[in-house]
Design a protein around this motif. Structure first.
Motif, PDB file in Angstrom:
ATOM      1  N   LYS A 103     -20.618 -38.393 -29.238  1.00 55.62           N
ATOM      2  CA  LYS A 103     -21.157 -39.749 -29.375  1.00 55.62           C
ATOM      3  C   LYS A 103     -21.990 -40.078 -28.143  1.00 55.62           C
ATOM      4  O   LYS A 103     -21.713 -39.602 -27.048  1.00 55.62           O
ATOM      5  N   PHE A 104     -22.991 -40.919 -28.358  1.00 52.68           N
ATOM      6  CA  PHE A 104     -23.883 -41.354 -27.291  1.00 52.68           C
ATOM      7  C   PHE A 104     -24.196 -42.820 -27.558  1.00 52.68           C
ATOM      8  O   PHE A 104     -24.620 -43.165 -28.661  1.00 52.68           O
ATOM      9  N   LYS A 105     -23.972 -43.682 -26.570  1.00 51.21           N
ATOM     10  CA  LYS A 105     -24.212 -45.112 -26.757  1.00 51.21           C
ATOM     11  C   LYS A 105     -25.333 -45.559 -25.845  1.00 51.21           C
ATOM     12  O   LYS A 105     -25.383 -45.185 -24.672  1.00 51.21           O
ATOM     13  N   GLY A 106     -26.244 -46.366 -26.389  1.00 47.95           N
ATOM     14  CA  GLY A 106     -27.343 -46.871 -25.589  1.00 47.95           C
ATOM     15  C   GLY A 106     -28.274 -47.749 -26.401  1.00 47.95           C
ATOM     16  O   GLY A 106     -27.926 -48.223 -27.480  1.00 47.95           O
ATOM     17  N   VAL A 107     -29.467 -47.953 -25.859  1.00 41.30           N
ATOM     18  CA  VAL A 107     -30.475 -48.825 -26.460  1.00 41.30           C
ATOM     19  C   VAL A 107     -31.586 -47.978 -27.073  1.00 41.30           C
ATOM     20  O   VAL A 107     -32.080 -47.045 -26.435  1.00 41.30           O
ATOM     21  N   GLU A 132     -29.281 -44.454 -22.605  1.00 46.74           N
ATOM     22  CA  GLU A 132     -27.991 -44.988 -22.196  1.00 46.74           C
ATOM     23  C   GLU A 132     -28.233 -45.868 -20.986  1.00 46.74           C
ATOM     24  O   GLU A 132     -28.814 -45.421 -20.001  1.00 46.74           O
ATOM     25  N   ASN A 133     -27.796 -47.111 -21.043  1.00 48.82           N
ATOM     26  CA  ASN A 133     -28.117 -48.033 -19.958  1.00 48.82           C
ATOM     27  C   ASN A 133     -26.964 -48.295 -19.013  1.00 48.82           C
ATOM     28  O   ASN A 133     -27.007 -49.218 -18.229  1.00 48.82           O
ATOM     29  N   GLU A 134     -25.930 -47.496 -19.077  1.00 49.53           N
ATOM     30  CA  GLU A 134     -24.784 -47.703 -18.199  1.00 49.53           C
ATOM     31  C   GLU A 134     -24.778 -46.648 -17.104  1.00 49.53           C
ATOM     32  O   GLU A 134     -25.260 -45.543 -17.286  1.00 49.53           O
ATOM     33  N   GLY A 135     -24.239 -47.003 -15.966  1.00 49.65           N
ATOM     34  CA  GLY A 135     -24.097 -46.046 -14.880  1.00 49.65           C
ATOM     35  C   GLY A 135     -25.272 -46.068 -13.922  1.00 49.65           C
ATOM     36  O   GLY A 135     -26.308 -46.680 -14.172  1.00 49.65           O
ATOM     37  N   GLU A 136     -25.082 -45.379 -12.802  1.00 50.12           N
ATOM     38  CA  GLU A 136     -26.099 -45.353 -11.750  1.00 50.12           C
ATOM     39  C   GLU A 136     -27.342 -44.571 -12.164  1.00 50.12           C
ATOM     40  O   GLU A 136     -28.457 -44.899 -11.773  1.00 50.12           O
ATOM     41  N   TYR A 137     -27.151 -43.522 -12.954  1.00 49.90           N
ATOM     42  CA  TYR A 137     -28.265 -42.676 -13.380  1.00 49.90           C
ATOM     43  C   TYR A 137     -28.333 -42.655 -14.909  1.00 49.90           C
ATOM     44  O   TYR A 137     -27.739 -41.802 -15.547  1.00 49.90           O
ATOM     45  N   PRO A 138     -29.048 -43.598 -15.511  1.00 50.26           N
ATOM     46  CA  PRO A 138     -29.115 -43.664 -16.976  1.00 50.26           C
ATOM     47  C   PRO A 138     -29.654 -42.357 -17.580  1.00 50.26           C
ATOM     48  O   PRO A 138     -30.541 -41.727 -17.016  1.00 50.26           O
ATOM     49  N   GLN A 139     -29.100 -41.993 -18.690  1.00 50.79           N
ATOM     50  CA  GLN A 139     -29.510 -40.792 -19.408  1.00 50.79           C
ATOM     51  C   GLN A 139     -30.232 -41.200 -20.683  1.00 50.79           C
ATOM     52  O   GLN A 139     -30.043 -42.294 -21.198  1.00 50.79           O
ATOM     53  N   SER A 140     -31.050 -40.304 -21.210  1.00 51.55           N
ATOM     54  CA  SER A 140     -31.717 -40.577 -22.483  1.00 51.55           C
ATOM     55  C   SER A 140     -31.667 -39.342 -23.356  1.00 51.55           C
ATOM     56  O   SER A 140     -31.453 -38.228 -22.872  1.00 51.55           O
TER      57      SER A 140
END
Length: 92
Positions: free
Chosen positions: A3-7, A29-37
């Motif tokens: 699963k992957f949660k984000g905008v 993904e907009n959470e955490g210090e280093y957002p992932q996409s």
């Protein structure tokens, strides 16, 4: 299954492959210090139609996906990965 949660930041154009449809949805993904996409492939007419009907850029979603590796049909020994979404759930 993962699963992957984000905008959702981008919904691509529908690609027609004979009797099938394919679509790419980009989620950050907009959470955490280093957002992932991640760029997710949505495959199949019903799934593509559902994504287009119920999701918009800016929506917060959770994507259920599978990783697939396939060998190139053009060059033996060359592999590529696909991140294939099978469910996208909108969150408030």
């Amino acid at each position: 299954m993962s699963k992957f949660k984000g905008v959702i930041t981008h919904i691509g154009e529908v690609i027609e492959l004979g009797n099938y449809k394919k679509l790419y949805v980009h989620v950050v993904e907009n959470e955490g210090e280093y957002p992932q996409s991640c760029n997710f492939e949505v495959f199949g007419e019903a799934k593509v139609d559902a994504v287009l009907k119920y999701n918009r850029v800016g929506d917060v979603v959770e994507v259920d996906y599978n990783l697939k590796a396939q060998e190139s049909k053009r060059e033996a020994g060359v592999f590529f990965n696909t991140i294939q979404s099978w469910k996208i759930t909108k969150h408030d």
